[in-house]
Write a protein that holds these residues in place. Structure first.
Motif, PDB file in Angstrom:
ATOM      1  N   VAL A 201       0.862  -1.178   0.000  1.00  0.00           N
ATOM      2  CA  VAL A 201       0.000   0.000   0.000  1.00  0.00           C
ATOM      3  C   VAL A 201       0.900   1.230   0.000  1.00  0.00           C
ATOM      4  CG1 VAL A 201      -1.502   1.399   1.470  1.00  0.00           C
ATOM      5  CG2 VAL A 201      -2.053  -0.989   1.063  1.00  0.00           C
ATOM      6  N   THR A 202       0.648   2.158  -0.908  1.00  0.00           N
ATOM      7  CA  THR A 202       1.518   3.322  -1.011  1.00  0.00           C
ATOM      8  C   THR A 202       0.780   4.533  -1.572  1.00  0.00           C
ATOM      9  OG1 THR A 202       3.634   4.132  -1.894  1.00  0.00           O
ATOM     10  CG2 THR A 202       2.361   2.658  -3.313  1.00  0.00           C
ATOM     11  N   HIS A 203       1.234   5.723  -1.154  1.00  0.00           N
ATOM     12  CA  HIS A 203       0.810   6.970  -1.794  1.00  0.00           C
ATOM     13  C   HIS A 203       1.792   7.370  -2.882  1.00  0.00           C
ATOM     14  CE1 HIS A 203      -1.706   7.803   1.871  1.00  0.00           C
ATOM     15  NE2 HIS A 203      -2.482   8.324   0.937  1.00  0.00           N
ATOM     16  N   SER A 204       2.943   6.706  -2.926  1.00  0.00           N
ATOM     17  CA  SER A 204       4.045   7.116  -3.784  1.00  0.00           C
ATOM     18  C   SER A 204       3.899   6.552  -5.197  1.00  0.00           C
ATOM     19  CB  SER A 204       5.374   6.658  -3.174  1.00  0.00           C
ATOM     20  OG  SER A 204       6.426   6.773  -4.107  1.00  0.00           O
ATOM     21  N   THR A 205       3.787   7.439  -6.166  1.00  0.00           N
ATOM     22  CA  THR A 205       3.737   7.009  -7.566  1.00  0.00           C
ATOM     23  C   THR A 205       5.041   6.326  -7.962  1.00  0.00           C
ATOM     24  OG1 THR A 205       2.238   8.838  -8.078  1.00  0.00           O
ATOM     25  CG2 THR A 205       3.361   7.816  -9.939  1.00  0.00           C
ATOM     26  N   LEU A 206       6.152   6.835  -7.445  1.00  0.00           N
ATOM     27  CA  LEU A 206       7.451   6.222  -7.733  1.00  0.00           C
ATOM     28  C   LEU A 206       7.482   4.781  -7.232  1.00  0.00           C
ATOM     29  CD1 LEU A 206      10.419   6.339  -8.631  1.00  0.00           C
ATOM     30  CD2 LEU A 206      10.969   7.223  -6.336  1.00  0.00           C
ATOM     31  N   ALA A 207       7.061   4.558  -5.986  1.00  0.00           N
ATOM     32  CA  ALA A 207       7.065   3.200  -5.433  1.00  0.00           C
ATOM     33  C   ALA A 207       6.155   2.285  -6.239  1.00  0.00           C
ATOM     34  CB  ALA A 207       6.643   3.231  -3.962  1.00  0.00           C
ATOM     35  N   ALA A 208       4.965   2.764  -6.561  1.00  0.00           N
ATOM     36  CA  ALA A 208       3.997   1.940  -7.296  1.00  0.00           C
ATOM     37  C   ALA A 208       4.490   1.597  -8.697  1.00  0.00           C
ATOM     38  CB  ALA A 208       2.660   2.660  -7.376  1.00  0.00           C
ATOM     39  N   SER A 209       5.312   2.465  -9.282  1.00  0.00           N
ATOM     40  CA  SER A 209       5.784   2.232 -10.647  1.00  0.00           C
ATOM     41  C   SER A 209       6.701   1.017 -10.756  1.00  0.00           C
ATOM     42  CB  SER A 209       6.512   3.472 -11.184  1.00  0.00           C
ATOM     43  OG  SER A 209       7.761   3.675 -10.540  1.00  0.00           O
ATOM     44  N   GLU A 234       9.503   4.311 -15.959  1.00  0.00           N
ATOM     45  CA  GLU A 234       9.127   5.683 -16.312  1.00  0.00           C
ATOM     46  C   GLU A 234       7.754   5.718 -16.987  1.00  0.00           C
ATOM     47  OE1 GLU A 234      12.069   4.259 -16.986  1.00  0.00           O
ATOM     48  OE2 GLU A 234      13.270   5.369 -15.504  1.00  0.00           O
ATOM     49  N   GLU A 235       7.514   4.767 -17.871  1.00  0.00           N
ATOM     50  CA  GLU A 235       6.204   4.701 -18.535  1.00  0.00           C
ATOM     51  C   GLU A 235       5.109   4.339 -17.544  1.00  0.00           C
ATOM     52  OE1 GLU A 235       7.627   3.300 -23.030  1.00  0.00           O
ATOM     53  OE2 GLU A 235       7.315   1.803 -21.456  1.00  0.00           O
ATOM     54  N   MET A 236       5.413   3.429 -16.630  1.00  0.00           N
ATOM     55  CA  MET A 236       4.443   3.056 -15.604  1.00  0.00           C
ATOM     56  C   MET A 236       4.136   4.247 -14.692  1.00  0.00           C
ATOM     57  SD  MET A 236       2.680   0.372 -14.745  1.00  0.00           S
ATOM     58  CE  MET A 236       1.944  -0.555 -13.379  1.00  0.00           C
ATOM     59  N   TYR A 237       5.177   4.993 -14.349  1.00  0.00           N
ATOM     60  CA  TYR A 237       5.017   6.188 -13.513  1.00  0.00           C
ATOM     61  C   TYR A 237       4.029   7.155 -14.170  1.00  0.00           C
ATOM     62  CZ  TYR A 237       6.387  10.276 -10.698  1.00  0.00           C
ATOM     63  OH  TYR A 237       6.381  11.367  -9.857  1.00  0.00           O
ATOM     64  N   GLN A 238       4.202   7.386 -15.478  1.00  0.00           N
ATOM     65  CA  GLN A 238       3.324   8.310 -16.183  1.00  0.00           C
ATOM     66  C   GLN A 238       1.897   7.773 -16.241  1.00  0.00           C
ATOM     67  OE1 GLN A 238       4.360  11.463 -17.271  1.00  0.00           O
ATOM     68  NE2 GLN A 238       2.123  11.633 -17.254  1.00  0.00           N
ATOM     69  N   ASN A 239       1.732   6.487 -16.476  1.00  0.00           N
ATOM     70  CA  ASN A 239       0.395   5.866 -16.493  1.00  0.00           C
ATOM     71  C   ASN A 239      -0.305   6.031 -15.154  1.00  0.00           C
ATOM     72  OD1 ASN A 239       0.701   2.948 -18.722  1.00  0.00           O
ATOM     73  ND2 ASN A 239       0.657   5.122 -19.149  1.00  0.00           N
ATOM     74  N   ILE A 240       0.443   5.792 -14.084  1.00  0.00           N
ATOM     75  CA  ILE A 240      -0.131   5.914 -12.737  1.00  0.00           C
ATOM     76  C   ILE A 240      -0.527   7.360 -12.455  1.00  0.00           C
ATOM     77  CG2 ILE A 240       0.342   5.709 -10.259  1.00  0.00           C
ATOM     78  CD1 ILE A 240       2.287   3.380 -11.059  1.00  0.00           C
ATOM     79  N   SER A 241       0.358   8.302 -12.802  1.00  0.00           N
ATOM     80  CA  SER A 241       0.073   9.729 -12.591  1.00  0.00           C
ATOM     81  C   SER A 241      -1.184  10.149 -13.330  1.00  0.00           C
ATOM     82  CB  SER A 241       1.257  10.582 -13.053  1.00  0.00           C
ATOM     83  OG  SER A 241       2.406  10.311 -12.303  1.00  0.00           O
ATOM     84  N   ASP A 242      -1.292   9.721 -14.590  1.00  0.00           N
ATOM     85  CA  ASP A 242      -2.466  10.068 -15.395  1.00  0.00           C
ATOM     86  C   ASP A 242      -3.734   9.470 -14.799  1.00  0.00           C
ATOM     87  OD1 ASP A 242      -0.745  11.350 -17.129  1.00  0.00           O
ATOM     88  OD2 ASP A 242      -0.750   9.757 -18.634  1.00  0.00           O
ATOM     89  N   THR A 243      -3.637   8.225 -14.330  1.00  0.00           N
ATOM     90  CA  THR A 243      -4.802   7.553 -13.758  1.00  0.00           C
ATOM     91  C   THR A 243      -5.245   8.228 -12.466  1.00  0.00           C
ATOM     92  OG1 THR A 243      -4.129   5.449 -14.722  1.00  0.00           O
ATOM     93  CG2 THR A 243      -5.709   5.353 -12.923  1.00  0.00           C
ATOM     94  N   LEU A 244      -4.283   8.603 -11.620  1.00  0.00           N
ATOM     95  CA  LEU A 244      -4.624   9.288 -10.365  1.00  0.00           C
ATOM     96  C   LEU A 244      -5.327  10.616 -10.645  1.00  0.00           C
ATOM     97  CD1 LEU A 244      -1.404   8.608  -8.253  1.00  0.00           C
ATOM     98  CD2 LEU A 244      -3.688   7.678  -7.834  1.00  0.00           C
ATOM     99  N   THR A 245      -4.863  11.327 -11.670  1.00  0.00           N
ATOM    100  CA  THR A 245      -5.507  12.593 -12.045  1.00  0.00           C
ATOM    101  C   THR A 245      -6.936  12.347 -12.501  1.00  0.00           C
ATOM    102  OG1 THR A 245      -3.389  13.558 -12.714  1.00  0.00           O
ATOM    103  CG2 THR A 245      -5.377  14.583 -13.599  1.00  0.00           C
ATOM    104  N   LEU A 246      -7.117  11.332 -13.346  1.00  0.00           N
ATOM    105  CA  LEU A 246      -8.456  11.028 -13.847  1.00  0.00           C
ATOM    106  C   LEU A 246      -9.383  10.544 -12.736  1.00  0.00           C
ATOM    107  CD1 LEU A 246      -7.459   9.292 -17.195  1.00  0.00           C
ATOM    108  CD2 LEU A 246      -8.659  11.479 -16.961  1.00  0.00           C
ATOM    109  N   LEU A 247      -8.820   9.767 -11.794  1.00  0.00           N
ATOM    110  CA  LEU A 247      -9.634   9.271 -10.685  1.00  0.00           C
ATOM    111  C   LEU A 247     -10.181  10.420  -9.835  1.00  0.00           C
ATOM    112  CD1 LEU A 247      -7.635   6.141  -9.447  1.00  0.00           C
ATOM    113  CD2 LEU A 247      -9.978   6.153 -10.306  1.00  0.00           C
ATOM    114  N   THR A 248      -9.344  11.399  -9.577  1.00  0.00           N
ATOM    115  CA  THR A 248      -9.773  12.518  -8.727  1.00  0.00           C
ATOM    116  C   THR A 248     -10.761  13.431  -9.438  1.00  0.00           C
ATOM    117  OG1 THR A 248      -7.830  13.814  -9.408  1.00  0.00           O
ATOM    118  CG2 THR A 248      -7.640  12.534  -7.365  1.00  0.00           C
TER     119      THR A 248
END
Length: 255
Positions: A201-209, A234-248
């Motif tokens: 479980v993490t808040h960190s996009t870097l860790a999740a990537s 790096e690609e996973m990081y961007q996917n996660i960032s985009d998804t978090l933005t869309l989720l919010t």
């Protein structure tokens, strides 16, 4: 092979005065394969910590099943649950949970002491772990004498020394500086490559990537997921960032 199967988990809490109920988890179902590395993300209050606590057998769901290698951990009695956690699960916490009055070596040995393993067996398990984790030269020190990154490496050793079926990590990089964070994530990847199943479980996009799959929890439900596949970190990081933005902003549909 399915190691962990979560079926229709609900968790309902009564408020302090019992006149209102909060549904923290709503019919959560998921599967984790042997050797998978799964990150769970979500905003504060989304239910991700509640889910982790239930997976860790630290809390019981209101309804549903959790099968670890076919055994329903929800049905394990209170009398037996501590031994089950010690024998089958490994834990890595944000604040390390090391005892300052014990040396690092004794902290790592503690779950085996509680399991009444022989000192010879403890030493046999410790040696390769300490070598792999780069902590052989600090085992005689106490937690207050070493850095946060070194403490977390010892916490990882303590989690692994029981040879658990599943590692559960709760914000493991949360108290670390950037170098120690990168070192720990590299270490988790190595552990996972050796076949260890990890749920983090993490808040960190870097860790999740670094995970092979990311589950997003929203309002007590598994709302979305991303598989890493052949993506780079790096690609996973961007996917996660985009998804978090869309989720919010409500731009991702439940899937």
């Amino acid at each position: 092979m399915g190691l962990l199967k979560v079926k229709n988990i609900k968790k309902i809490y009564a408020t302090r005065f019992g006149n209102q109920k909060v549904e923290a988890l709503k019919n959560v179902s998921l599967e984790v394969e042997q050797g998978e590395y799964v990150a769970i993300m979500g905003e504060s209050g989304s239910g991700k910590t509640t889910l982790l606590n239930i997976l860790a057998a630290l809390d019981k769901p209101t309804s549903g099943e959790i099968l670890l290698n076919g055994k329903n951990i929800v049905e394990i009695s209170d009398k037996d649950i501590s031994a089950f956690r010690r024998d089958h699960l490994g834990f890595v916490f944000q604040d390390f949970n090391l005892l300052d009055t014990f040396s690092l070596k004794d902290n790592i040995f503690l779950p085996l002491v509680l399991s009444r393993k022989s000192y010879k067996e403890m030493e046999k398990r410790m040696a390769p772990l300490a070598d792999d984790l780069g902590i052989s030269d600090i085992l005689g020190k106490y937690p207050y004498e070493v850095s946060g990154g070194q403490k977390q490496r010892c916490a990882v050793a303590r989690a692994l020394i029981t040879q658990p079926e599943l590692i559960l990590a709760d914000e493991p990089t949360g108290a670390l500086d950037s170098k120690s964070t990168n070192d720990l994530l590299t270490l988790f990847n190595k552990i996972n490559e050796n076949g260890q199943t990890i749920i983090m479980v993490t808040h960190s996009t870097l860790a999740a990537s670094h995970a092979s799959r990311v589950l997003f929890i929203k309002d007590g439900e598994v709302f979305h997921q991303i598989y890493k596949g052949d993506k780079t970190n790096e690609e996973m990081y961007q996917n996660i960032s985009d998804t978090l933005t869309l989720l919010t902003t409500g731009g991702v549909s439940n899937e």
